[in-house]
Write an enzyme that holds these catalytic residues in place. Structure first.
Site, PDB file in Angstrom:
ATOM      1  N   TYR A 164       0.842  -1.200   0.000  1.00 49.37           N
ATOM      2  CA  TYR A 164       0.000   0.000   0.000  1.00 49.37           C
ATOM      3  C   TYR A 164       0.875   1.248   0.000  1.00 49.37           C
ATOM      4  O   TYR A 164       0.580   2.223  -0.692  1.00 49.37           O
ATOM      5  CB  TYR A 164      -0.924   0.012   1.230  1.00 49.37           C
ATOM      6  CG  TYR A 164      -1.908   1.158   1.183  1.00 49.37           C
ATOM      7  CD1 TYR A 164      -3.159   0.996   0.596  1.00 49.37           C
ATOM      8  CD2 TYR A 164      -1.565   2.421   1.688  1.00 49.37           C
ATOM      9  CE1 TYR A 164      -4.048   2.051   0.518  1.00 49.37           C
ATOM     10  CE2 TYR A 164      -2.446   3.486   1.610  1.00 49.37           C
ATOM     11  CZ  TYR A 164      -3.687   3.297   1.026  1.00 49.37           C
ATOM     12  OH  TYR A 164      -4.568   4.341   0.938  1.00 49.37           O
ATOM     13  N   THR A 216     -10.613  19.505 -23.672  1.00 50.61           N
ATOM     14  CA  THR A 216     -11.912  19.255 -23.023  1.00 50.61           C
ATOM     15  C   THR A 216     -11.818  19.095 -21.508  1.00 50.61           C
ATOM     16  O   THR A 216     -12.410  19.871 -20.748  1.00 50.61           O
ATOM     17  CB  THR A 216     -12.557  18.000 -23.644  1.00 50.61           C
ATOM     18  OG1 THR A 216     -11.615  16.921 -23.565  1.00 50.61           O
ATOM     19  CG2 THR A 216     -12.937  18.238 -25.097  1.00 50.61           C
TER      20      THR A 216
END
Ligand SMILES: Cc1ncc(COP(=O)(O)O)c(C=O)c1O
Length: 471
Positions: A85, A138
């Site tokens: 992690y 965009t």
């Protein structure tokens, strides 16, 4: 004696041929459908190529984003994923690659480009701000607007003219920028949003002279420059090819010099970096980095994975070192150019000069009988698919969306259908098939009717809007 008339690619250009710097070791079969099947699939997809199933597509030129073929070294790297992690070893390889090739000291990982756009926009833009840039993109503009800013286009005029042959149509117009600074004031400009190459202008590059001059101007006013580095490697190729003094410099050195004139960059690694997912945001300023590193854990994931698996980060680190190799970049851009040269030779209207990642068909000239409100570029992408199974996408009035203040359609000068070429995926034979498909669509252009929009999502409408043929 028999006269030889057939010519190889190189011979057509009066030089020796060269080939892609790789050979193929794994293949993915693709199949051609019938025209009846494609008509049905297109109607079911609401005449929006984003809504087609990829199984119904023969040659997929929807995008060059996340569609590259990875190398054997990248696949080998996937098996070395450290899925801890926190503190994955792959993160440190990735961080080192960004520092080495882009030169920015601080980096946060993001799941893809728009994750990085979100972070930089939220960190730096306050409501009422103005963000100048060399043509909108965009997702970039939407994140700037969602943070309360207004994007203002300061690209040179030639960028809006598909037939202008200016070699650096991505350049910032420094006079337009200075006039804007004088109008709104430096306190209301958080940064200049610079992209290399410029996607919406047709993959057009920015010159080194222009970014250098931009740096000088911004230093005068104390304004920062952040770079959309998504296709900066392709931009570096055009500088090497076209700009005086760079012919003998490697792509990697040109890339690093260009970045040195900016304060940081965001990246969709799904393009230049030859991976299927990933991105990052890197900056020179440690305080800003502190803010971003804190934000990334809220929106993307811990600051040593940012939404990616360890294996993705390893493939990305390797992809960065592969994508700056001169022979790779040359074969990538020259493949796009090969397709463009055929179309220009056949008098089919496209944006010129041909840019780095795609051919942009000029739908305004292609369908000169269709008004922009009948979506000529959307129509052309649908027609091309129905004719040949080749999938492109609209880059015109649909992509431009509505003005958030007036609610009206924006009417961009460029109404384009984009055929983006994935990296290391298709061969010259595929390009020949595409060229013939475009020619067939061009030959039958006069019978074509436009479209009307029947469903319009609120944000980034081009992805999910639906259309029907005009009666
Ligand atoms: C120039 C440019 N910037 C940013 C993005 C956004 O990246 P992503 O699709 O990884 O979110 C893209 C993607 O198409 C792009 O072309």
């Amino acid at each position: 004696m028999k006269q030889s008339t057939l010519k190889t690619m190189g011979q057509q250009h009066g030089r020796r041929s060269w080939a892609e710097p790789w050979k193929i070791k794994m293949v993915e079969p693709i199949t051609m459908t019938t025209q009846e099947q494609r008509k049905k699939a297109m109607a079911e997809a609401g005449y929006n190529t984003f809504l087609l199933r990829s199984e119904d597509v023969y040659i997929d030129l929807l995008t060059d984003s996340g569609t590259s073929a990875m190398s054997d070294r990248q696949w080998a790297g996937m098996l070395l994923g450290d899925e801890a992690y926190a503190g994955s070893r792959n993160f440190y390889h990735f961080e080192e690659a960004v520092k080495t090739y882009y030169g920015y000291p601080y980096m946060v990982p993001t799941h893809q480009g728009r994750g990085a756009e979100h972070l930089i926009s939220q960190a730096l833009i306050k409501p009422g701000d103005t963000i100048p840039g060399n043509m909108y993109f965009t997702t970039t503009r939407l994140h700037q607007e969602l943070a309360g800013g207004t994007f203002v286009d300061v690209i040179i005029d030639e960028a809006h003219d598909p037939s202008s042959l200016h070699p650096f149509k991505g350049n910032v117009d420094l006079e337009k920028l200075e006039a804007l600074i004088n109008r709104v004031g430096t306190d209301n400009i958080p940064y200049v949003s610079l992209a290399g190459t410029v996607n919406m202008a047709g993959g057009q590059p920015v010159s080194m002279a222009n970014v250098r001059a931009l740096r000088e101007l911004c230093d005068l006013y104390g304004i920062r420059i952040y770079l959309d580095a998504t296709r900066m490697v392709e931009n570096a190729f055009f500088i090497q090819e076209q700009e005086e003094g760079y012919a003998d410099k490697p792509i990697a050195a040109i890339l690093k010099e260009f970045c040195s004139y900016t304060d940081g960059a965001w990246m969709s690694s799904k393009k230049d970096h030859l991976v299927n997912i990933g991105g990052w945001l890197a900056v020179n300023d440690h305080d800003l980095f502190d803010t971003l590193r804190n934000m990334v854990v809220v929106y993307e994931g811990l600051h040593t994975y940012g939404g990616m698996a360890g294996r993705d980060m390893e493939a990305l680190a390797i992809g960065i070192s592969e994508c700056v190799k001169d022979d790779h970049v040359r074969s990538r851009v020259e493949q796009v150019r090969y397709l463009g040269d055929l179309l220009v030779n056949w008098d089919i209207p496209i944006v010129q000069p041909v840019g780095g990642h795609a051919i942009f068909l000029d739908a305004k000239r292609f369908y000169s009988h269709l008004p922009q409100d009948q979506f000529p570029a959307q129509t052309l992408s649908a027609e091309l698919y129905i004719d040949s199974g080749v999938r492109g996408m609209e880059r015109g009035i649909v992509s431009a969306g509505r003005d958030p203040k007036t609610g009206d359609h924006r009417h961009p000068a460029l109404e384009l259908t984009r055929l983006a070429i994935p990296r290391r995926v298709y061969t010259q034979a595929h390009m020949d098939v595409v060229a013939e498909a475009v020619k067939a669509a061009h030959d039958s252009r006069e019978q074509v009717r436009g479209l009307k929009m029947v469903y319009e999502p609120k944000l980034l409408r081009f992805f999910q809007a639906r259309f029907e043929p005009m009666a």
